[in-house]
Write a protein that holds these residues in place. Structure first.
Motif, PDB file in Angstrom:
ATOM      1  N   TYR A  62     -27.618  23.065  42.558  1.00 35.78           N
ATOM      2  CA  TYR A  62     -27.023  24.992  43.378  1.00 35.78           C
ATOM      3  C   TYR A  62     -26.023  24.640  44.035  1.00 35.78           C
ATOM      4  O   TYR A  62     -26.157  24.216  45.427  1.00 35.78           O
ATOM      5  N   TYR A  63     -24.846  25.574  43.386  1.00 35.29           N
ATOM      6  CA  TYR A  63     -23.649  25.611  44.882  1.00 35.29           C
ATOM      7  C   TYR A  63     -23.572  26.983  45.144  1.00 35.29           C
ATOM      8  O   TYR A  63     -23.434  27.916  44.616  1.00 35.29           O
ATOM      9  N   ILE A  64     -24.045  27.559  46.424  1.00 32.16           N
ATOM     10  CA  ILE A  64     -24.439  28.580  46.733  1.00 32.16           C
ATOM     11  C   ILE A  64     -23.720  29.010  48.347  1.00 32.16           C
ATOM     12  O   ILE A  64     -23.024  27.852  49.201  1.00 32.16           O
ATOM     13  N   TYR A  65     -22.743  30.097  47.624  1.00 35.06           N
ATOM     14  CA  TYR A  65     -21.802  31.118  49.342  1.00 35.06           C
ATOM     15  C   TYR A  65     -22.566  32.126  49.325  1.00 35.06           C
ATOM     16  O   TYR A  65     -22.893  32.356  48.398  1.00 35.06           O
ATOM     17  N   CYS A  66     -21.707  32.718  50.728  1.00 35.81           N
ATOM     18  CA  CYS A  66     -22.251  33.717  51.418  1.00 35.81           C
ATOM     19  C   CYS A  66     -21.040  34.945  52.083  1.00 35.81           C
ATOM     20  O   CYS A  66     -19.830  33.960  51.324  1.00 35.81           O
ATOM     21  N   ARG A  67     -20.410  35.427  52.911  1.00 37.94           N
ATOM     22  CA  ARG A  67     -19.401  35.520  53.306  1.00 37.94           C
ATOM     23  C   ARG A  67     -19.191  34.713  54.645  1.00 37.94           C
ATOM     24  O   ARG A  67     -17.888  34.557  54.369  1.00 37.94           O
ATOM     25  N   SER A  68     -20.885  34.026  55.567  1.00 33.14           N
ATOM     26  CA  SER A  68     -20.033  33.028  56.182  1.00 33.14           C
ATOM     27  C   SER A  68     -20.732  31.810  56.429  1.00 33.14           C
ATOM     28  O   SER A  68     -20.606  31.099  57.427  1.00 33.14           O
ATOM     29  N   GLY A  69     -21.723  31.845  55.660  1.00 29.90           N
ATOM     30  CA  GLY A  69     -21.829  30.074  55.094  1.00 29.90           C
ATOM     31  C   GLY A  69     -23.735  30.413  56.174  1.00 29.90           C
ATOM     32  O   GLY A  69     -24.729  29.760  56.115  1.00 29.90           O
ATOM     33  N   ASN A  70     -24.046  31.698  56.363  1.00 28.22           N
ATOM     34  CA  ASN A  70     -25.632  31.916  56.902  1.00 28.22           C
ATOM     35  C   ASN A  70     -26.373  31.816  56.262  1.00 28.22           C
ATOM     36  O   ASN A  70     -26.977  31.687  55.972  1.00 28.22           O
ATOM     37  N   ARG A  71     -26.078  33.275  55.853  1.00 25.17           N
ATOM     38  CA  ARG A  71     -27.545  33.937  54.626  1.00 25.17           C
ATOM     39  C   ARG A  71     -27.231  32.174  53.702  1.00 25.17           C
ATOM     40  O   ARG A  71     -28.256  32.091  53.112  1.00 25.17           O
ATOM     41  N   SER A  72     -26.156  32.066  52.851  1.00 24.96           N
ATOM     42  CA  SER A  72     -26.837  30.945  51.803  1.00 24.96           C
ATOM     43  C   SER A  72     -27.115  29.685  52.492  1.00 24.96           C
ATOM     44  O   SER A  72     -27.855  29.336  51.667  1.00 24.96           O
ATOM     45  N   GLY A  73     -26.506  28.919  53.568  1.00 19.85           N
ATOM     46  CA  GLY A  73     -27.574  28.511  54.766  1.00 19.85           C
ATOM     47  C   GLY A  73     -29.078  28.055  54.903  1.00 19.85           C
ATOM     48  O   GLY A  73     -30.402  27.772  53.947  1.00 19.85           O
ATOM     49  N   GLN A  74     -29.571  30.026  54.640  1.00 16.66           N
ATOM     50  CA  GLN A  74     -30.215  29.857  54.341  1.00 16.66           C
ATOM     51  C   GLN A  74     -31.782  30.264  52.675  1.00 16.66           C
ATOM     52  O   GLN A  74     -32.660  29.512  52.643  1.00 16.66           O
ATOM     53  N   ALA A  75     -30.610  30.419  51.909  1.00 18.62           N
ATOM     54  CA  ALA A  75     -31.183  30.156  50.636  1.00 18.62           C
ATOM     55  C   ALA A  75     -31.374  28.848  49.993  1.00 18.62           C
ATOM     56  O   ALA A  75     -32.625  29.027  49.832  1.00 18.62           O
ATOM     57  N   CYS A  76     -30.850  28.271  50.834  1.00 19.36           N
ATOM     58  CA  CYS A  76     -30.852  26.710  50.658  1.00 19.36           C
ATOM     59  C   CYS A  76     -32.335  26.224  51.094  1.00 19.36           C
ATOM     60  O   CYS A  76     -33.232  25.575  49.582  1.00 19.36           O
ATOM     61  N   GLY A  77     -32.382  26.480  52.174  1.00 23.23           N
ATOM     62  CA  GLY A  77     -33.837  26.366  52.726  1.00 23.23           C
ATOM     63  C   GLY A  77     -34.994  26.749  51.910  1.00 23.23           C
ATOM     64  O   GLY A  77     -36.347  26.214  51.298  1.00 23.23           O
ATOM     65  N   LEU A  78     -34.575  28.073  51.655  1.00 26.44           N
ATOM     66  CA  LEU A  78     -35.330  28.311  50.771  1.00 26.44           C
ATOM     67  C   LEU A  78     -35.923  28.177  49.734  1.00 26.44           C
ATOM     68  O   LEU A  78     -36.952  28.044  49.016  1.00 26.44           O
ATOM     69  N   MET A  79     -35.108  27.303  48.778  1.00 19.57           N
ATOM     70  CA  MET A  79     -35.655  26.874  47.479  1.00 19.57           C
ATOM     71  C   MET A  79     -35.738  26.304  47.236  1.00 19.57           C
ATOM     72  O   MET A  79     -36.478  25.349  46.791  1.00 19.57           O
ATOM     73  N   GLU A  80     -35.824  24.992  48.999  1.00 19.90           N
ATOM     74  CA  GLU A  80     -36.101  23.609  49.226  1.00 19.90           C
ATOM     75  C   GLU A  80     -37.123  23.803  48.683  1.00 19.90           C
ATOM     76  O   GLU A  80     -38.237  23.620  48.373  1.00 19.90           O
ATOM     77  N   GLY A  81     -37.895  24.322  49.443  1.00 18.62           N
ATOM     78  CA  GLY A  81     -39.204  24.896  49.978  1.00 18.62           C
ATOM     79  C   GLY A  81     -40.058  25.558  48.642  1.00 18.62           C
ATOM     80  O   GLY A  81     -41.321  25.608  48.614  1.00 18.62           O
TER      81      GLY A  81
END
Length: 104
Positions: A62-81
């Motif tokens: 998964y290649y994930i992006y949002c407006r600034s990189g904050n939400r997408s980072g949180q989404a990555c962490g969620l998906m890891e979990g």
């Protein structure tokens, strides 16, 4: 562990990856202002977001992006979990750092 990568690396890896899924975790309004070609919209702020993520193929990259990189980072962490086993990449700086074309 997910990786924060810059726009150049993000674009290169995405283009070369035949197991890739591109996720845009912005709102519909943000999406309407332009999105990266072939992206799938999954609004991070939607209360159904975790349920929608649960439906995704956990073996894909998964290649994930949002407006600034904050939400997408949180989404990555969620998906890891949630036990995603493929690679997870967060676009540093989000779509604001993207110099490639955007679809409308």
């Amino acid at each position: 562990m997910y990786e924060n990568i810059d726009e150049e690396e993000f674009a290169e890896k995405l283009a070369a990856d035949d197991n890739a899924v591109l996720l845009d975790v912005r709102t519909q309004q943000e999406w309407d202002s332009g999105y990266i070609k072939d992206a799938i919209l999954l609004d991070f702020f939607n209360p159904e977001f975790p349920k929608e993520v649960e439906k995704l193929d956990k073996a894909k990259n998964y290649y994930i992006y949002c407006r600034s990189g904050n939400r997408s980072g949180q989404a990555c962490g969620l998906m890891e979990g949630m036990g995603f086993t493929g690679e997870l990449y967060n676009l540093e700086g989000g779509v604001m750092a993207w110099t490639g074309d955007l679809e409308e």
